[in-house]
Design an enzyme around this catalytic site. Structure first.
Site, short mmCIF file in Angstrom:
data_model
loop_
_atom_site.label_atom_id
_atom_site.label_comp_id
_atom_site.label_asym_id
_atom_site.label_seq_id
_atom_site.Cartn_x
_atom_site.Cartn_y
_atom_site.Cartn_z
N CYS A 1 1.01 -1.31 0.07
CA CYS A 1 0.23 0.07 0.05
C CYS A 1 0.70 1.31 -0.06
O CYS A 1 0.97 2.08 -0.89
CB CYS A 1 -0.87 0.10 1.05
N1 SAJ Z 1 6.99 2.35 8.46
C1 SAJ Z 1 7.86 2.92 9.26
N2 SAJ Z 1 7.76 3.63 10.00
C2 SAJ Z 1 6.38 3.93 10.62
C3 SAJ Z 1 5.38 3.17 10.24
C4 SAJ Z 1 5.48 2.08 9.12
O1 SAJ Z 1 9.08 2.99 8.80
O2 SAJ Z 1 6.19 4.48 11.68
C5 SAJ Z 1 7.23 1.25 7.52
C6 SAJ Z 1 6.90 -0.17 7.89
O3 SAJ Z 1 7.89 -0.97 8.55
C7 SAJ Z 1 6.36 -0.79 6.50
C8 SAJ Z 1 5.87 0.27 5.69
O4 SAJ Z 1 6.27 1.57 6.41
O5 SAJ Z 1 7.62 -1.20 5.77
C9 SAJ Z 1 4.57 0.43 5.63
O6 SAJ Z 1 4.11 0.07 7.11
P1 SAJ Z 1 2.53 0.45 7.41
O7 SAJ Z 1 2.28 0.23 9.00
O8 SAJ Z 1 1.69 1.47 6.76
O9 SAJ Z 1 1.80 -1.01 7.02
P2 SAJ Z 1 0.94 -1.31 5.96
O10 SAJ Z 1 1.47 -1.35 4.78
O11 SAJ Z 1 0.47 -2.69 6.21
O12 SAJ Z 1 -0.34 -0.47 5.67
C10 SAJ Z 1 -1.59 -0.67 5.93
C11 SAJ Z 1 -2.55 0.38 5.42
N3 SAJ Z 1 -3.82 -0.26 5.39
C12 SAJ Z 1 -4.40 0.22 4.16
O13 SAJ Z 1 -3.91 0.58 3.19
C13 SAJ Z 1 -5.84 -0.45 4.38
C14 SAJ Z 1 -2.35 1.62 6.00
O14 SAJ Z 1 -3.38 2.35 5.38
C15 SAJ Z 1 -2.55 1.62 7.26
O15 SAJ Z 1 -2.49 2.76 8.12
C16 SAJ Z 1 -1.63 0.47 7.91
O16 SAJ Z 1 -1.85 -0.70 7.57
C17 SAJ Z 1 -1.53 0.35 9.60
O17 SAJ Z 1 -1.78 1.75 10.05
O18 SAJ Z 1 -1.18 -0.53 10.16
#
Ligand code: SAJ
Length: 437
Positions: free
Chosen positions: A272
């Site tokens: 995403c």
């Molecule tokens: N990440 C960081 N620092 C952070 C948060 C994330 O480096 O503070 C990295 C993670 O390690 C990963 C990437 O960013 O590699 C994405 O992480 P994510 O927490 O955004 O997880 P996703 O990709 O599973 O995003 C999903 C998304 N859900 C949908 O699109 C419906 C996102 O919108 C959600 O907000 C997110 O999950 C969530 O909140 O867990």
């Protein structure tokens, strides 16, 4: 507005279709079947539909027993045959919207669905596009294909966009308790879409158009990408300032208002966050507008794997070692903690870069046994032992999985690059922490 269709939704007698039975579509299909609808799952993958019709689950967020019961009760059936659409009252489209090699949107999956859908249209049919895409897709790509068949949208066929909000692995927020935004091509379309979705979701959030709904999703995920880019740049600054970025962020997070905590890392993974913002910046380019924040965040996040390799090189150099010829263990290849998904994982970039520098790279991830690597499989270490840690010149922690023995690593490793603050406020000479000068 079709009173018959509305009553079918209200009495849950409608036959609902979901196209694309992946991490978004299958949970949605199960949710509709659970509340009583007869559900047809459509997918191009005949192996996938056959597995589902045997009651076999393949999505972690779906309860396998529940799926099997729904299949046995005839409430859910999977098929590759679009002819079933003729018997459906509603259909939700949940197919992938990846980027192509030029990082431009690839909407070919949506086009393919539309090519099949227009052959099977009928009066009183609700169509909801859920796949994340650029603002305007519903009106520019889906609507004309429907109108070309002679149907009047908003009178006999109803068309909406409703962004998916599935968060893989999130045990608290699931389909039923995650508010669902929906925007119809006409007000009647929005009302019809609302009438169906309120049967499975506690809160439906109607908006004035499909473009608005498409933009909601892109704002949500661009917000994350940009804030992650911000903390990654703050980490680089803290290294130069001789400050501990993790301590700074934790202290900033004590602010009870106006601040949301994000943490630095080795880059941006997942299906995403690295992808969705480019749908928006691509669309804006067609309108001769440069989405500067998205581009800048993309540059910083994409650069993080290179920075991790610099930290490895710096650590080895302290021990008069070169990256070339060193043995390096990558700890965690999934794109975030406690999941098995490696899509767009920055670990894949770090491994590639280290191998290009001449290092011999192994990895250990309790959730990921093997990865596709240069047209073949690259299995990870089966276990992590004091011996196989001691053999390594460096251990690089890229994912902070909860079920890894980090004390063992700290005791046995010659050099550790910690990109996830596994060792908070640590000053051991053999540990280099991302964002700490
Ligand atoms: N990440 C960081 N620092 C952070 C948060 C994330 O480096 O503070 C990295 C993670 O390690 C990963 C990437 O960013 O590699 C994405 O992480 P994510 O927490 O955004 O997880 P996703 O990709 O599973 O995003 C999903 C998304 N859900 C949908 O699109 C419906 C996102 O919108 C959600 O907000 C997110 O999950 C969530 O909140 O867990």
């Amino acid at each position: 507005m079709s009173a018959l269709l509305l009553s079918k939704f209200k009495e849950r007698k409608a036959r609902v279709g979901v196209i694309g039975l992946g991490y978004v579509g299958l949970p949605l299909a199960v949710e509709f079947a659970k509340v009583g609808f007869d559900v047809i799952g459509l997918d191009v993958d005949a192996q996938r539909t056959a597995r589902l019709n045997r009651g076999e689950n393949y999505i972690k967020d779906v309860d396998g027993d529940e799926l099997a019961e729904l299949v046995a009760a005839g409430k859910f059936k999977a098929t590759t045959d679009y002819g079933y659409v003729r018997k459906l009252d509603a259909v939700s489209i949940c197919v992938p919207t990846p980027l192509n090699k030029l990082k431009d949107p690839d909407v070919s999956f949506i086009v393919d669905v539309m090519d099949h859908l227009v052959e099977n249209l009928h009066d009183d049919l609700l169509i909801v596009l859920e796949s994340t895409t650029y603002p305007g897709t519903t009106r520019e790509l889906v609507l004309p294909r429907l109108e070309k068949t002679g149907y009047t949208i908003g009178e006999s066929i109803y068309l909406c966009f409703s962004p998916e909000r599935i968060d893989p692995g999130n045990v608290h927020y699931q389909v039923h308790n995650t508010p669902k935004v929906i925007g119809g091509v006409t007000e009647t379309c929005t009302k019809v879409g609302h009438a169906l979705y309120q049967q499975i979701v506690e809160t439906v959030v109607p908006v004035s158009s499909p473009e608005s709904a498409e933009m909601v999703k892109l704002l949500e995920n661009t917000y994350r990408s940009i804030n992650i880019g911000l903390v990654n740049e703050i980490a680089l600054m803290c290294e130069k300032l001789g400050v501990d970025v993790w301590e700074v962020i934790d202290a900033a997070a004590t602010k009870p208002f106006g601040f949301m905590k994000f943490t630095p890392g080795p880059g941006l993974g997942g299906h995403c966050i690295p992808i969705d913002p480019h749908y928006l910046s691509w669309k804006m380019k067609t309108l001769d507008y440069k989405a500067r924040f998205i581009e800048l965040a993309g540059e910083i996040n994409t650069d993080m794997p290179y920075h991790v390799v610099e930290l490895v090189s710096k650590g080895l150099n302290r021990r008069q070692k070169a990256v070339n010829g060193s043995r390096i263990l990558i700890l965690g290849v999934a794109y975030k903690k406690d999941i098995d998904d490696v899509r767009e994982s920055p670990a894949l970039d770090v491994i590639k870069l280290l191998e290009e520098e001449g290092a011999t790279v192994e990895y250990y991830d309790p959730y990921v046994r093997t990865i596709r690597w240069k047209e073949t499989e690259k299995p990870g270490l089966k276990t992590m032992t004091p011996e196989n840690i001691r053999e390594m010149d460096a251990v690089v922690i890229l994912t902070d999985h909860g079920n890894v023995n980090y004390d063992l690593v700290k005791r046995e490793a010659k050099l550790i690059i910690d990109t996830r603050n596994v060792y908070p406020l640590n000053h051991d000479a053999h540990i280099i922490r991302l964002g700490v000068g």
